[in-house]
Design an enzyme around this catalytic site. Structure first.
Site, short mmCIF file in Angstrom:
data_model
loop_
_atom_site.label_atom_id
_atom_site.label_comp_id
_atom_site.label_asym_id
_atom_site.label_seq_id
_atom_site.Cartn_x
_atom_site.Cartn_y
_atom_site.Cartn_z
N TYR A 266 0.81 -1.22 0.00
CA TYR A 266 0.00 0.00 0.00
C TYR A 266 0.84 1.27 0.00
CZ TYR A 266 -3.34 3.56 1.38
OH TYR A 266 -4.09 4.71 1.42
N ASP A 301 -8.55 -3.51 -1.52
CA ASP A 301 -9.72 -2.74 -1.93
C ASP A 301 -9.33 -1.46 -2.67
OD1 ASP A 301 -8.98 -2.50 1.05
OD2 ASP A 301 -9.76 -0.52 0.57
N LYS A 373 -11.65 -9.17 5.01
CA LYS A 373 -12.18 -7.83 5.27
C LYS A 373 -12.77 -7.28 3.98
CE LYS A 373 -11.10 -3.23 6.83
NZ LYS A 373 -10.09 -2.18 6.72
#
Lengths: 522, 253
Positions: A266, A301, A373
């Site tokens: 990330y 995501d 998640k």
């Protein structure tokens, strides 16, 4: 009758091949990870040795000691050596030594040098005390969760983001009373780019609240209070990400956070942090998360917020395989692996909902033990809050149908402002309604062989395997440089924090990494 | 039924019924007193026949309300004058194609949240790859070079970078302001550009929740974009204005 695993027909050979490629990818990173350390890793060691607080200029003492040793070009032995050596010479604790360094009274690299074995001996008690403290906190969590059981999965995960920790407490307690299981305190804008952890309780932040040890403590206490009152353990989340990734993981361990966002890529992709820096930091930070029993949340995501959710679905799964393998290497067991994915397909697309089901079900079956998640729609949320609320409902329905574990609740005002108290209440009501109303729907469903959902899942898995094979061939760093994830390309040598990467010397010393490795069996 | 433009009111299901729906939270424990407080507040807004349809405690002494009522006031809409950006919004593909065919070189857009403003949400929605409301941001456009300078950028720095990068258009975002500080800040940028003889060199655009095209023109900008603007609105305006201004051959042969 139907077990989870009989839902979609999944080609296990392909799944095994994906894991095999992920191992190759991780192997390609191992040398960089093992031969280097970072200023953030060393500051973490300083913190675990009991150094906290700030100097007169407000600079955190872990930064002060690490920077002093770095300036004298001696940091590649590890800060633990220099602090231990100073303990031997001065007879003071590391905390007191840090204060002396901050006051300019002590230069660590100018002290007479003791051999490493003496340094190791003198630090044994302090290191042991910290390790035992983290163990005790982990046990305390287990005890509390036995007494005040967490709610059923999918857990309702909401965010607070007022910028003021005391205001966050009000919102978080209200959310817990409304039914939330998990509270994440969103960080202030750009905290990920701070190469330190701010100090003390904070009341001003932009779009979020600074992650500090004191803020963690304040929120933990508040959630314990409300949890005991309502008889349900409320989990606390923050971000082990950015330039201070491992330090924040350590603070999470010390203040009993339950989940931390921790993604191997990330920072590189979305914050333009140097690749090596991130990979080294994630390795140690995840080890701390593993040892402290914290569930990590990965950030796949986010790929779908920049790239197209239909075309790039396989990048999510590919990244999950990589995140899984890297997490295993830090000692995280599958149940502490909150692999991320999202409901981001354009709502105007015919049968988009079917594709969402395929994607969520595929991920469920590929990672049967992981704490998945699931992230809500954000990209297609607009000012039409009524439609947005319905999209969030569709998202909740997919989750309960496919057995997700951690549900980050969508907010009807997603594209407008950080959530109002009432937005959160409406979202919780939405999720509770759907989860309760369709609680066992999953057990009643099987997917039509050769049908749209089955075919979609097969396609995504096939593309995932191809992508992982390609990455394994060229190496992860090169793949990122070519923009294979999220349509974002980063240069291998560039990015923030590159100057904080240093090679370890042969006599490098990090007692915590040694103990965590041993205890976690990695 | 034909609406009377000189006396426009909200519409529920009958002309001039004035129907409104409201929802909000009060910091009061849920109960009769809280309901009455919500009703009274709504009455003070000039709303009659208030109907409290939902009242729900949210914990910690807060209560959420949904209410309906009829607005007393009307507005003379026949006297309203608005100016708006007149270019026609094209699609992502049309815009890139337009640049390739009519401008024949990549264009450069520099954006910043200027002054004290640290809120990049609006600027990011337009500029970042991710975009907004399902539309890609300008970074995603192959024919546009995008430089997002981020937040709290001084006007001087924005100008310096714009010159260095030989920008075609400047995007200034102002989201959170206090005491009209954004007006002062926006005016200062125009004054600085004029003082350096650079005003005509760039297409100057401002955006933000309080910005209208009218306000932008008054402040000396070429265009202003308010809430609900999507990246192709801005990109379309830039490329169409560039061709109008005759810069087509700038980067040509």
């Amino acid at each position: 009758m139907f077990s989870l695993l009989e839902k979609l027909i999944i080609d296990q050979i392909k799944v095994d091949k994906c894991r095999q490629e992920a191992r190759k990818i991780a192997d390609g990173l191992q040398v960089d990870i093992e031969q280097n350390t970072t200023t953030a890793v060393e500051r973490t060691v300083a913190r675990l040795l009991g150094i906290d607080g700030v100097d007169e200029g407000g600079i955190p003492l872990p930064n002060v000691v690490v920077e002093q040793v770095m300036l004298s070009a001696e940091l590649n032995r590890g800060i633990a050596y220099w602090l231990g050596n100073a303990v031997l010479v001065t007879g003071k604790t590391p905390a007191a030594i840090a204060v002396a360094v901050g006051d300019g009274q002590l230069v660590l690299s100018e002290l007479p040098l003791h051999p490493l074995t003496e340094v190791q001996d003198v630090l044994t008690t302090i290191v042991g005390a910290t390790v035992n403290r983290i163990k005790a906190i982990r046990e305390q969590r287990a005890c509390l969760q036995k007494k005040y059981r967490p709610g059923p999965q999918p857990w309702l995960y909401v965010i607070v983001a007022t910028g003021n920790i005391y205001e966050d407490v009000v919102q978080a307690k209200a959310a817990a009373r409304q039914g939330a299981d998990v509270i994440a305190v969103i960080r202030s804008t750009a905290q990920s780019l701070l190469d330190y952890v701010p100090y003390g309780a904070t009341t001003e932040g932009f779009g979020g609240t600074y992650a500090t040890q004191e803020n963690f403590r304040i929120m933990r206490k508040a959630l314990d209070e409300v949890g005991q009152e309502i008889g349900r353990y409320i989990q606390l989340v923050n971000y082990a990400s950015g330039l201070a990734m491992p330090e924040i993981a350590a603070l999470g361990a010390l203040e009993r956070l339950d989940m931390m966002l921790n993604d191997a890529m990330y920072g590189i992709l979305f914050r333009d942090i140097n690749m090596k820096r991130t990979l080294i930091d994630q390795y140690f930070s995840r080890m701390i998360n593993a040892f402290s029993g914290i569930i990590i949340n990965t950030g796949e995501d986010n790929y779908l917020t920049t790239a197209d959710a239909v075309e790039e679905a396989h990048t999510v799964l590919a990244s999950e395989f990589i995140n899984e393998e890297l997490a295993y290497r830090s000692g995280l067991p599958p149940e502490q692996l909150g692999l991320g994915h999202a409901f981001e397909i354009n709502p105007a697309l015919e049968d988009g909902f079917l594709m969402e089901i395929a994607q969520a079900q595929l991920i469920r079956q590929v990672f049967p033990e992981a704490a998945l998640k699931y992230m809500p729609p954000t990209k297609y949320m607009s000012g039409n809050i009524f439609k947005g609320h319905l999209m969030d409902g569709m998202f909740n329905l997919v989750s309960i149908m496919t057995g997700q574990n951690i549900q980050l609740l969508g907010m009807l005002t997603e594209a407008i402002h950080t959530p109002f108290l009432s937005d959160r209440a409406l979202s919780i009501e939405n999720a509770r309604y759907i989860f309760n109303n369709a609680r066992h729907l999953q057990e009643e469903i099987s997917f039509k062989p050769g049908g749209r959902i089955q075919r979609r899942a097969e396609l995504v898995l096939k593309e995932t395997e191809e992508m992982l094979t390609e990455i394994a061939g060229k190496g992860l760093l090169q793949a990122i440089a070519e923009g294979m994830f999220a349509d974002i390309s980063r240069s291998i040598e560039g990015g923030k924090g590159a100057d904080g990467v240093l090679s370890k010397s042969e006599n490098y010393y990090n007692p915590f990494m040694e103990i965590f490795r041993e205890e976690l069996g990695v | 039924m034909q609406a009377d433009l000189t006396s426009i009111k909200p519409y529920g299901d009958t002309i001039n019924d004035g129907m409104l729906q409201l929802s909000f939270t009060l910091p009061m424990e849920c109960g009769v007193a809280a309901g009455e407080a919500a009703r009274k507040l709504v009455e003070q807004m000039g709303i009659e026949e208030v109907n409290l349809v939902e009242m729900k405690g949210m914990g910690e002494g807060y209560t959420f309300f949904i209410l309906y009522g009829k607005l007393k006031f009307s507005i003379d809409a026949s006297k309203i004058k608005v100016t708006q950006v007149e270019t026609k919004t094209m699609t992502y593909y049309q815009i890139n194609d337009f640049i390739r065919k009519k401008i024949r070189r990549k264009i450069t857009v520099v954006g910043a949240c200027t002054g004290s403003d640290a809120h990049t949400v609006g600027l990011d929605a337009i500029m970042n790859m991710k975009g907004y409301a399902g539309e890609y941001g300008l970074e995603r456009y192959p024919e546009i070079n995008v430089y997002n300078l981020g937040s709290q950028v001084p006007n001087e720095q924005l100008i310096r970078r714009a010159v260095e990068l030989d920008a075609d258009a400047l995007l200034v975002s102002q989201v959170v302001t206090q005491k009209e500080v954004h007006i002062k800040n926006l005016t200062e940028l125009v004054e600085l550009l004029e003082a350096e003889g650079l005003r005509e060199r760039f297409i100057l655009i401002v955006g933000g929740p309080r910005i209208t095209h009218q306000l932008a023109l008054e402040l000396g900008y070429d265009a202003g974009f308010g809430p609900g603007t999507i990246p192709p609105d801005v990109a379309s305006y830039i490329v169409q204005t560039m061709t109008k201004a005759g810069v087509t051959w700038n980067g040509g042969d």
